[in-house]
Design a protein around this motif. Structure first.
Motif, short mmCIF file in Angstrom:
data_model
loop_
_atom_site.label_atom_id
_atom_site.label_comp_id
_atom_site.label_asym_id
_atom_site.label_seq_id
_atom_site.Cartn_x
_atom_site.Cartn_y
_atom_site.Cartn_z
N PHE A 181 0.84 -1.20 0.00
CA PHE A 181 0.00 0.00 0.00
C PHE A 181 0.87 1.25 0.00
O PHE A 181 0.55 2.23 -0.68
N ALA A 182 1.97 1.23 0.75
CA ALA A 182 2.88 2.39 0.79
C ALA A 182 3.49 2.65 -0.58
O ALA A 182 3.65 3.81 -1.00
N LYS A 183 3.80 1.56 -1.31
CA LYS A 183 4.35 1.73 -2.66
C LYS A 183 3.30 2.32 -3.60
O LYS A 183 3.61 3.21 -4.40
N VAL A 184 2.08 1.81 -3.49
CA VAL A 184 0.99 2.33 -4.36
C VAL A 184 0.71 3.79 -4.02
O VAL A 184 0.39 4.60 -4.92
N ALA A 185 0.84 4.14 -2.75
CA ALA A 185 0.57 5.52 -2.33
C ALA A 185 1.66 6.48 -2.77
O ALA A 185 1.52 7.70 -2.59
N GLY A 186 2.74 5.96 -3.33
CA GLY A 186 3.78 6.83 -3.85
C GLY A 186 4.91 7.12 -2.90
O GLY A 186 5.71 8.03 -3.15
N CYS A 187 4.99 6.38 -1.80
CA CYS A 187 6.08 6.60 -0.85
C CYS A 187 7.41 6.17 -1.47
O CYS A 187 7.48 5.16 -2.17
N SER A 188 8.44 6.92 -1.20
CA SER A 188 9.76 6.61 -1.75
C SER A 188 10.34 5.38 -1.06
O SER A 188 9.92 5.01 0.05
N THR A 189 11.31 4.76 -1.71
CA THR A 189 11.94 3.56 -1.15
C THR A 189 12.64 3.88 0.17
O THR A 189 12.56 3.11 1.13
N SER A 190 13.32 5.02 0.23
CA SER A 190 14.00 5.41 1.46
C SER A 190 13.01 5.61 2.61
O SER A 190 13.28 5.25 3.76
N HIS A 191 11.84 6.19 2.30
CA HIS A 191 10.81 6.39 3.32
C HIS A 191 10.27 5.05 3.82
O HIS A 191 10.08 4.87 5.03
N ILE A 192 10.04 4.14 2.91
CA ILE A 192 9.54 2.81 3.29
C ILE A 192 10.54 2.09 4.16
O ILE A 192 10.18 1.46 5.17
N ILE A 193 11.82 2.17 3.80
CA ILE A 193 12.86 1.51 4.59
C ILE A 193 12.94 2.12 5.99
O ILE A 193 12.97 1.41 7.00
N ARG A 194 12.95 3.46 6.03
CA ARG A 194 13.15 4.16 7.31
C ARG A 194 11.95 4.06 8.24
O ARG A 194 12.11 3.88 9.45
N LYS A 195 10.75 4.15 7.68
CA LYS A 195 9.55 4.22 8.52
C LYS A 195 8.85 2.88 8.73
O LYS A 195 8.16 2.69 9.74
N HIS A 196 9.02 1.94 7.81
CA HIS A 196 8.24 0.71 7.88
C HIS A 196 9.09 -0.55 8.08
O HIS A 196 8.77 -1.39 8.93
N ILE A 197 10.16 -0.69 7.29
CA ILE A 197 10.91 -1.95 7.33
C ILE A 197 11.93 -1.97 8.46
O ILE A 197 11.98 -2.93 9.24
N LEU A 198 12.75 -0.93 8.56
CA LEU A 198 13.81 -0.92 9.57
C LEU A 198 13.28 -1.05 11.00
O LEU A 198 13.82 -1.85 11.78
N PRO A 199 12.22 -0.32 11.40
CA PRO A 199 11.71 -0.49 12.77
C PRO A 199 11.23 -1.90 13.07
O PRO A 199 11.27 -2.34 14.23
N ARG A 200 10.77 -2.63 12.04
CA ARG A 200 10.25 -3.98 12.27
C ARG A 200 11.34 -5.04 12.19
O ARG A 200 11.16 -6.14 12.71
N THR A 201 12.42 -4.73 11.53
CA THR A 201 13.50 -5.72 11.42
C THR A 201 14.56 -5.56 12.50
O THR A 201 15.30 -6.50 12.76
N ILE A 202 14.64 -4.39 13.10
CA ILE A 202 15.72 -4.13 14.05
C ILE A 202 15.64 -5.05 15.27
O ILE A 202 16.66 -5.41 15.86
N GLY A 203 14.42 -5.45 15.63
CA GLY A 203 14.27 -6.37 16.75
C GLY A 203 14.89 -7.74 16.47
O GLY A 203 15.64 -8.27 17.27
N GLU A 204 14.57 -8.29 15.30
CA GLU A 204 15.11 -9.60 14.94
C GLU A 204 16.62 -9.53 14.73
O GLU A 204 17.35 -10.47 15.05
N ILE A 205 17.11 -8.42 14.18
CA ILE A 205 18.55 -8.26 14.00
C ILE A 205 19.26 -8.19 15.35
O ILE A 205 20.33 -8.79 15.54
N SER A 206 18.67 -7.49 16.31
CA SER A 206 19.29 -7.39 17.64
C SER A 206 19.31 -8.74 18.34
O SER A 206 20.26 -9.04 19.07
#
Length: 278
Positions: free
Chosen positions: A170-195
């Motif tokens: 949905f974020a991609k369809v809404a026109g969000c940039s890749t950097s925004h998606i990484i920073r706001k959506h993917i990184l916060p959800r992956t940082i737990g598993e990485i830690s």
């Protein structure tokens, strides 16, 4: 915040965090806390038992074991964390690139990972140390080279798991940039598993550094390091076994603390996911 709250409720996690924090602080302030020079030789005081002057005794050269133990935190624990930080940094960057831009770059990175993962990590570390020479900095380099491929592949799989979710689409369809998606959506959800991965593997790196120093391929004398202290203690273990107690127990407790803390982090993040699914 919920993860932090759950960790506070986990007594074992709190104990591990307090213990590891105390160890790191003791290592950073070792020059102020150590009662003696860790490399000062005093043959007249060699192989002394536990006393007020030397709380953990002295080694076969009369050096204070407590002082060497405190300074050994820097070479064993802190450099292990530096090695883990370098490995995680490379693995995260390449894992995100491969997981988000699934194209020819992904293929190149994955094939390169396959090459590195085809060699056992211990064998690769020994080979790199043999080429570069035994030193602490070379151990850090060897651990990073031997570990980045596994972390890249693991982090890539984590990133792909989240990029295939509906809210990312949905974020991609809404026109969000890749950097925004990484920073706001993917990184916060992956940082737990990485830690969790980093915490669980920190103990293994500490064991690797100690083992290499024990074999004479890591830290060189007279630099205080827990594995090196065990190597020196083996020469007098038949008639003075207490010399190996301090470094041996220190390695055991720190590795256990990292492993228990990793398990607690995993439980905390998994419980958070279960609540979201409900």
């Amino acid at each position: 915040m919920k993860v932090i709250k759950r960790l506070r409720q986990d007594r074992l996690a709190v104990v591990c965090i307090v213990f590891l924090s105390t160890v790191l602080v003791a290592g950073l302030f070792a020059p102020l806390l150590a009662p003696y020079d860790p490399v000062e030789i005093n043959v007249k005081s060699k192989l002394m038992g536990f006393s007020k002057e030397h709380l953990l005794g002295t080694d076969y050269l009369g050096r204070d074991i407590l002082s060497r133990l405190l300074f050994g935190i820097r070479t064993t624990v802190i450099f292990a964390l530096i090695s883990m930080a370098g490995t995680i940094l490379i693995g995260t960057i390449l894992g995100f690139i491969a997981g988000i831009f699934r194209n020819k770059v992904d293929e190149v990175i994955m094939r390169l990972c396959d090459v590195f993962l085809s060699f056992p990590s211990e064998v690769m570390i020994l080979a790199i140390i043999a080429m570069l020479g035994p030193s602490l900095s070379n151990i850090v380099i060897a651990c990073i080279i031997a570990g980045w491929a596994w972390y890249t592949r693991m982090i890539r799989s984590i990133v792909i798991k989240y990029t295939d979710t509906n809210y990312i689409r949905f974020a991609k369809v809404a026109g969000c940039s890749t950097s925004h998606i990484i920073r706001k959506h993917i990184l916060p959800r992956t940082i737990g598993e990485i830690s969790v991965l980093a915490t669980l593997d920190s103990g293994a790196i500490i064991l690797s550094i100690s083992a290499l120093s024990f074999l004479g391929l890591g830290v060189q004398a007279p630099t205080p390091e827990w594995g090196m202290m065990l190597n020196e203690a083996k020469n007098v273990m038949t008639f003075y076994p207490q010399q190996m107690l301090a470094p041996g127990i220190a390695i055991l407790l720190v590795v256990l603390a990292f492993n228990f803390l990793g398990d607690s982090l995993q439980d905390a993040f998994n419980m958070k996911k279960e609540q979201k699914m409900r």
